[in-house]
Design an enzyme around this catalytic site. Structure first.
Site, PDB file in Angstrom:
ATOM      1  N   GLU A  49      10.955  15.572  14.920  1.00 30.41           N
ATOM      2  CA  GLU A  49      11.458  15.720  13.552  1.00 30.41           C
ATOM      3  C   GLU A  49      10.751  16.907  12.889  1.00 30.41           C
ATOM      4  O   GLU A  49       9.517  16.933  12.865  1.00 30.41           O
ATOM      5  CB  GLU A  49      11.027  14.490  12.752  1.00 30.41           C
ATOM      6  N   LYS A  56       0.879  -1.178   0.000  1.00 26.63           N
ATOM      7  CA  LYS A  56       0.000   0.000   0.000  1.00 26.63           C
ATOM      8  C   LYS A  56       0.917   1.228   0.000  1.00 26.63           C
ATOM      9  O   LYS A  56       1.530   1.559   1.021  1.00 26.63           O
ATOM     10  CB  LYS A  56      -0.894  -0.043   1.247  1.00 26.63           C
ATOM     11  N   GLU A  89      10.704   0.876   9.981  1.00 20.67           N
ATOM     12  CA  GLU A  89      11.727   1.923   9.826  1.00 20.67           C
ATOM     13  C   GLU A  89      11.003   3.226  10.101  1.00 20.67           C
ATOM     14  O   GLU A  89      10.213   3.687   9.283  1.00 20.67           O
ATOM     15  CB  GLU A  89      12.317   1.837   8.414  1.00 20.67           C
TER      16      GLU A  89
HETATM   17  C1  SIN Z   1      17.207   6.837   2.712  1.00 21.85           C
HETATM   18  O1  SIN Z   1      17.075   5.634   2.442  1.00 21.85           O
HETATM   19  O2  SIN Z   1      18.222   7.444   2.424  1.00 21.85           O
HETATM   20  C2  SIN Z   1      16.143   7.629   3.420  1.00 21.85           C
HETATM   21  C3  SIN Z   1      15.045   6.813   3.909  1.00 21.85           C
HETATM   22  C4  SIN Z   1      14.052   7.554   4.767  1.00 21.85           C
HETATM   23  O3  SIN Z   1      14.044   8.754   4.872  1.00 21.85           O
HETATM   24  O4  SIN Z   1      13.233   6.857   5.361  1.00 21.85           O
END
Ligand code: SIN
Length: 492
Positions: A395, A188, A264
């Site tokens: 962030e 998705k 992640e």
């Molecule tokens: C990256 O792979 O360089 C960045 C990945 C992300 O911002 O999640």
């Protein structure tokens, strides 16, 4: 036929722009015909629509992946490697079109989009090669008449939820190891950037991937689609890239069926400039890390800590470099920075800057919406940042570099690690002993020493603390998509 109507974006291969979802090898619309619009964040122009699917279509995509799994998991590693490598070749063959498509829906400069396609392809190449090395083990046994074998087997159907900031690379980084391991996929993509994912499916179909092995569902009802992906027992694993808040919710939802998870999630990367650093190299690294993708990366520098002895010199050099950044529509000419993804992202950046200024920050560059309007924001440098500011604790996900001052290594390590998240961290020094000390002491999964760019398919990407779990890329990347099976052979 993979598109009902053709939006106006000019591509050499217009079929790459699919306005339909891909389920069980068919290009389909939502059951009720509903759709949502995809817009270009640089211009606000509507690029086209995508099916606005919900749980029912998602369940069918899961059924398709489940039905395709037995045959796909029994293919040889060589067969899977060939198909994944073919997909890699097709991505590079269509790099220009795919980059244009990405810039149109995501906003990043065209050069960055081309770089992202190459980056996405590199995961496919890497895992096409790794497919052949999915070794198991034999283990010296515990009894004379027994032998012990360990098999590595694909986990099964994998659900993937991918973000808008790297619409090709984050999907490729997940589907490459999944397909190489013998898993089937229901993905998705983010509603803002679905076309890059659908283009990948167009190319996967051309590469000859069997029907049902890769399925892409689209729609804006994240709760309904995410609920099905996390609740359906046929899905054995979820891989998610996105915010820590959403990651926690998905993790809870996966608990009911005990799915494997890879997450992640968000970061709050420290970027430390010690007094012995090469300041010009540190400025280049800060520009690359902070302003890439308009500051919308999980690994981008969020807090820049500069030693008091070099603070002013570094600030002057960085301000001069920031002033040179060209802002604009990535499809309209050479640019270094595009728009933010949407109005919400713009509001967050404005809130962080206003809060910092109210708490004593000085604006050395930028600091407001860009004259181009829309969601463009000026590349910004703030001085005299402190730990009470919002941008020290969240962030910003925008082109804002706040400079904090420090006076000792111990002090800066305590500041850098004073966060619940731990994805990436960076520092600049010429002292070899300090390089080891600080790399080991930083509480994050990825460390850049004298570099602001760390991303590559050959290294393990992922965070610690609340930045997630699991690693993508590298020789470790297949682990998240395989189960170990212990086989004990007796009577020997
Ligand atoms: C990256 O792979 O360089 C960045 C990945 C992300 O911002 O999640």
């Amino acid at each position: 036929m993979n598109g009902a109507s053709r939006p106006p974006l000019q591509l050499s291969d217009p079929a790459l722009l699919s306005t339909r979802a891909f389920v069980g090898g068919e290009w389909i619309d939502a059951d009720d015909g509903g759709s949502c619009e995809v817009t270009n964040p640089a211009t606000g122009a509507v690029l086209g629509t995508i099916p606005d699917m919900v749980a029912a279509e998602t369940a069918r995509a899961i059924d398709a992946a489940h039905a395709a799994f037995p045959a796909w998991s029994r293919t040889t590693a060589g067969e899977r490697a060939t198909l994944v490598k073919r997909l890699h070749d097709l991505l590079l063959e269509h790099q220009d079109d795919l980059a244009r498509l990405m810039t149109a829906e995501q906003g990043k400069p065209l050069a960055e989009a081309k770089g992202e396609i190459a980056y996405a392809a590199s995961y496919l190449e890497w895992f096409a090669e790794e497919a052949r090395r999915m070794y198991g083990d034999t283990i010296p046994g515990h009894a004379a008449d027994k032998r012990i074998m360990v098999l590595r087997q694909p986990v099964g159907v994998v659900a993937m939820i991918t973000p808008w900031n790297f619409p090709s690379a984050m999907l490729a980084r997940k589907i490459a190891p999944a397909l190489a391991a013998g898993c089937t996929v229901v993905a998705k993509p983010a509603t803002q950037t679905p076309y890059s994912a659908l283009a990948l499916a167009v190319l996967a179909e051309r590469a000859g991937l069997p029907a049902g092995v890769l399925n892409i569902v689209t729609g804006r009802d994240a709760r309904a689609i995410g609920g099905e992906l996390t609740g359906n027992p046929k899905v054995r694993k979820l891989s998610f890239t996105g915010s820590t808040g959403v990651g926690k919710t998905l993790m809870e939802q996966c608990a009911g069926t005990m799915k494997r998870i890879s997450m992640e999630l968000g970061g709050n990367a420290p970027f430390i400039v010690f007094d012995d650093a090469d300041l010009d190299a540190a400025v280049d690294g800060a520009i690359a890390s902070k302003y890439r993708n308009t500051g919308q990366t999980c690994v981008c520098a969020n807090r820049l800590f500069v030693h008091e002895a070099v603070y002013d010199a570094f600030a002057d050099k960085l301000a001069a470099a920031v002033a040179k950044l060209r802002v604009g529509d990535g499809l309209a000419g050479a640019t270094d920075q595009g728009p933010l993804i949407d109005a919400k992202a713009l509001e967050k950046v404005e809130e962080h800057v206003a809060d910092a200024v109210a708490k004593g920050a000085r604006v050395a560059a930028g600091g407001k919406r860009h004259a181009l309007g829309g969601t463009f924001y000026e590349p910004t440098l703030l001085l005299d940042a402190n730990a009470d500011m919002l941008l020290a604790n969240e962030e910003t996900f925008g082109p804002v570099a706040p400079l904090f001052r420090f006076s000792s290594e111990d002090e800066v390590l305590a500041l850098a690690n004073d966060t619940e998240v731990g994805l990436a961290g960076y520092f600049y020094t010429r002292d070899l002993a300090r390089a080891f000390r600080v790399a080991e002491a930083l509480e994050c999964g990825i460390v850049g020493v004298n570099t602001g760019l760390v991303s590559t398919a050959v290294a393990p990407f992922g965070g610690i603390k609340e930045s997630g779990t699991g690693r993508e890329g590298s020789k470790y990347g297949l682990d998240d998509y395989t189960e170990l099976k212990y086989v004990c052979i007796g009577g020997i």
